[in-house]
Write an enzyme that holds these catalytic residues in place. Structure first.
Site, PDB file in Angstrom:
ATOM      1  N   ASN A  37      78.254  64.108 -88.301  1.00 33.92           N
ATOM      2  CA  ASN A  37      79.225  63.051 -88.009  1.00 33.92           C
ATOM      3  C   ASN A  37      79.309  62.735 -86.509  1.00 33.92           C
ATOM      4  OD1 ASN A  37      81.050  61.155 -88.879  1.00 33.92           O
ATOM      5  ND2 ASN A  37      82.805  62.573 -88.917  1.00 33.92           N
ATOM      6  N   TYR A 160      96.676  63.784 -86.548  1.00 33.85           N
ATOM      7  CA  TYR A 160      95.378  63.917 -87.192  1.00 33.85           C
ATOM      8  C   TYR A 160      95.458  63.496 -88.661  1.00 33.85           C
ATOM      9  CZ  TYR A 160      91.945  65.771 -90.212  1.00 33.85           C
ATOM     10  OH  TYR A 160      91.038  65.843 -91.215  1.00 33.85           O
ATOM     11  N   ASP A 215      95.892  70.658 -93.452  1.00 31.18           N
ATOM     12  CA  ASP A 215      94.904  70.891 -92.390  1.00 31.18           C
ATOM     13  C   ASP A 215      95.586  70.778 -91.028  1.00 31.18           C
ATOM     14  OD1 ASP A 215      92.661  71.025 -90.801  1.00 31.18           O
ATOM     15  OD2 ASP A 215      91.559  69.427 -91.818  1.00 31.18           O
ATOM     16  N   HIS A 217      94.025  71.268 -88.289  1.00 26.96           N
ATOM     17  CA  HIS A 217      92.962  70.702 -87.452  1.00 26.96           C
ATOM     18  C   HIS A 217      92.925  71.322 -86.049  1.00 26.96           C
ATOM     19  CE1 HIS A 217      89.990  67.344 -86.863  1.00 26.96           C
ATOM     20  NE2 HIS A 217      89.827  67.643 -88.127  1.00 26.96           N
ATOM     21  N   GLU A 267      84.617  74.551 -91.412  1.00 26.60           N
ATOM     22  CA  GLU A 267      83.890  73.274 -91.458  1.00 26.60           C
ATOM     23  C   GLU A 267      83.044  73.035 -90.216  1.00 26.60           C
ATOM     24  OE1 GLU A 267      87.363  70.642 -91.902  1.00 26.60           O
ATOM     25  OE2 GLU A 267      86.911  69.866 -89.919  1.00 26.60           O
ATOM     26  N   HIS A 317      83.423  71.811 -97.209  1.00 31.33           N
ATOM     27  CA  HIS A 317      83.811  70.585 -96.515  1.00 31.33           C
ATOM     28  C   HIS A 317      83.258  69.377 -97.282  1.00 31.33           C
ATOM     29  CE1 HIS A 317      83.494  67.943 -92.716  1.00 31.33           C
ATOM     30  NE2 HIS A 317      84.775  68.187 -92.900  1.00 31.33           N
ATOM     31  N   GLU A 344      86.545  69.748-101.400  1.00 34.97           N
ATOM     32  CA  GLU A 344      87.138  68.552-100.786  1.00 34.97           C
ATOM     33  C   GLU A 344      86.333  67.346-101.261  1.00 34.97           C
ATOM     34  OE1 GLU A 344      86.609  68.308 -96.524  1.00 34.97           O
ATOM     35  OE2 GLU A 344      88.448  67.161 -96.293  1.00 34.97           O
TER      36      GLU A 344
END
Ligand code: GCO
Ligand code: MG
Length: 408
Positions: A37, A160, A215, A217, A267, A317, A344
């Site tokens: 990503n 987030y 999450d 994050h 992740e 993930h 997920e």
């Protein structure tokens, strides 16, 4: 049997999917996903310049040897770009292997342990009412588990995973596109004061059966995370994800000493060496690695087996950056893994995505049913991918209220 060619494609609907297609002299081809990503051109280049030329002429059935050849051959160990590139090759080779056998991939792992694998969706809300609506919408579709992220009153910018605008918050997916990272401001105190009340209200509203995930994050300090985990223990979350940045593994031990809240991490990991201590010392409950980022099926299966020895369950993930190819690789592992936990799953099945990656996998009542087609059960339309061009994107960056750089 020989590999005759391998092509790398970059593009897709709203995502720069990096797709690898490996061709063989027997007409069978395999597909892999190397979508790292917001760094997609790098995995594509790594594949094109360094790996594809070596692949030509190799025997595609020797997936273990090929994995070792590239991993050891790189000399410099691990790293997300290299591991995602090896991962794409590995997924494609398993696809070929299963097609050769005429079997769906899960059969090569030991067959199915379950018919449908539980997935979780992302429920988000600019505020609590909005979040409740979002959860209700998933519950109505039969989902058994949701991850919930809620706007925090007074937070200086979007939190987030949440849109500050009510109208787009329900199916919010972070938009990373742009030629510079967006900046977010994070206020830990406001978050810690508000979130426990959200969990409390959601438990009362939805009862004990709905599985709730959250999450963090990577935003908290170890002491803050321990206090938070202790406080929310009573709301029985299915998991608390990334309470602190995962590279400091002692921090997880500290949280563990203060709370029994289930912890999900991984992740951002790309190797078994990032998580073996966390697993062996029972510091986590769910391992979040992804087939693409962590070296493909060969390597991730090793992590799953190690996790199984220590009662750590899988929770791969599945952010939208993973193409249906890596999601399929994970779905086959999920169908088999004796220590499967949850997957997920953010609906990838738009008509554009289905046209690019046709498949018969299906989601029914919050459970993912893997298709019985030979191989991964996903195809790739080379004509369709020509419609898409690469677009630059970045993860946002985060600062604390006083301007200090923090963790996105
Ligand atoms: C998740 C993740 C993602 C990441 C994204 C970064 O749990 O799904 O935290 O939302 O932010 O994958 O590339
Ligand atoms: Mg996450």
């Amino acid at each position: 049997m020989k590999i005759t060619d391998a092509k790398v494609f970059v593009g897709g609907p709203k995502k720069n999917y990096v797709t690898l297609k490996i061709m063989t002299d027997q007409g069978i081809y395999g597909l892999g996903d190397a979508t790292l990503n917001n760094r997609e051109t790098l995995t594509a280049k790594y594949l094109q310049d360094y790996l594809v030329p070596c692949l030509i002429g190799m025997d595609p059935r020797r997936s273990e040897d090929i994995w070792q050849y590239f991993y050891r051959g790189a000399y410099f160990r691990r790293g997300p770009i290299a591991m995602a590139a090896f991962g794409a090759i590995d997924i494609a080779l398993w696809d070929i292997k299963a097609k050769l056998a005429g079997l769906p991939l899960y059969e090569l792992f030991g067959g199915k342990s379950r018919e449908g694998a539980m997935v979780y969706a992302h429920a988000t809300g600019a505020d609590l009412d909005d979040l409740i609506e979002s959860i209700e919408n998933y519950v109505a579709q039969g989902y058994k588990a949701v991850r919930l992220q809620c706007g925090i009153p007074g937070m200086p910018s979007e939190s987030y995973g949440v849109s500050s605008k009510k109208e787009n918050s329900k199916h919010f997916i972070t938009n990373f596109l742009g030629d510079k990272p967006k900046e977010e401001i994070w206020d830990t105190e406001k978050y810690l004061r508000y979130m426990p009340g959200v969990f409390e209200k959601l438990r009362v509203k939805f009862g004990p059966d709905l599985k709730l995930l959250h999450d963090v994050h990577h935003r908290l300090l170890p002491r803050e995370a321990a206090e938070f985990a202790k406080e929310i223990e009573q709301y029985k979350l299915f998991w608390l994800e990334d309470p602190t940045p995962a590279e400091d593994q002692e921090a997880i031990r500290y949280i563990r000493q203060h709370s029994t809240v289930p912890i999900a991490i991984g992740e951002v990991f790309n190797s078994i060496y990032d998580c073996n201590k966390l697993i062996e010392e029972n510091l986590i409950d769910f391992i979040r690695v992804a087939c693409t980022y962590a070296g493909g099926i060969t390597h991730v299966k090793r992590i799953v087996d190690l996790a199984g020895l220590h009662n750590v369950r899988t929770g791969f993930h599945g952010a939208p950056s993973h193409s249906p190819i890596s999601m399929a690789a994970q779905a086959h592992l999920n169908a088999w893994a004796p220590n499967f936990g949850i997957q997920e799953y953010l609906v990838l099945g738009t008509p554009e995505c289905d046209a690019l990656f046709p498949s018969k996998h299906k989601l029914v009542d919050g459970l993912f049913h893997v298709s019985d087609e030979p191989g991964l059960g996903v195809d790739f339309d080379e004509k369709e991918v020509e419609k898409y061009e690469y677009s630059l994107g970045f993860h946002p960056v985060t600062r604390l209220v006083d301007g200090t750089m923090w963790n996105y």
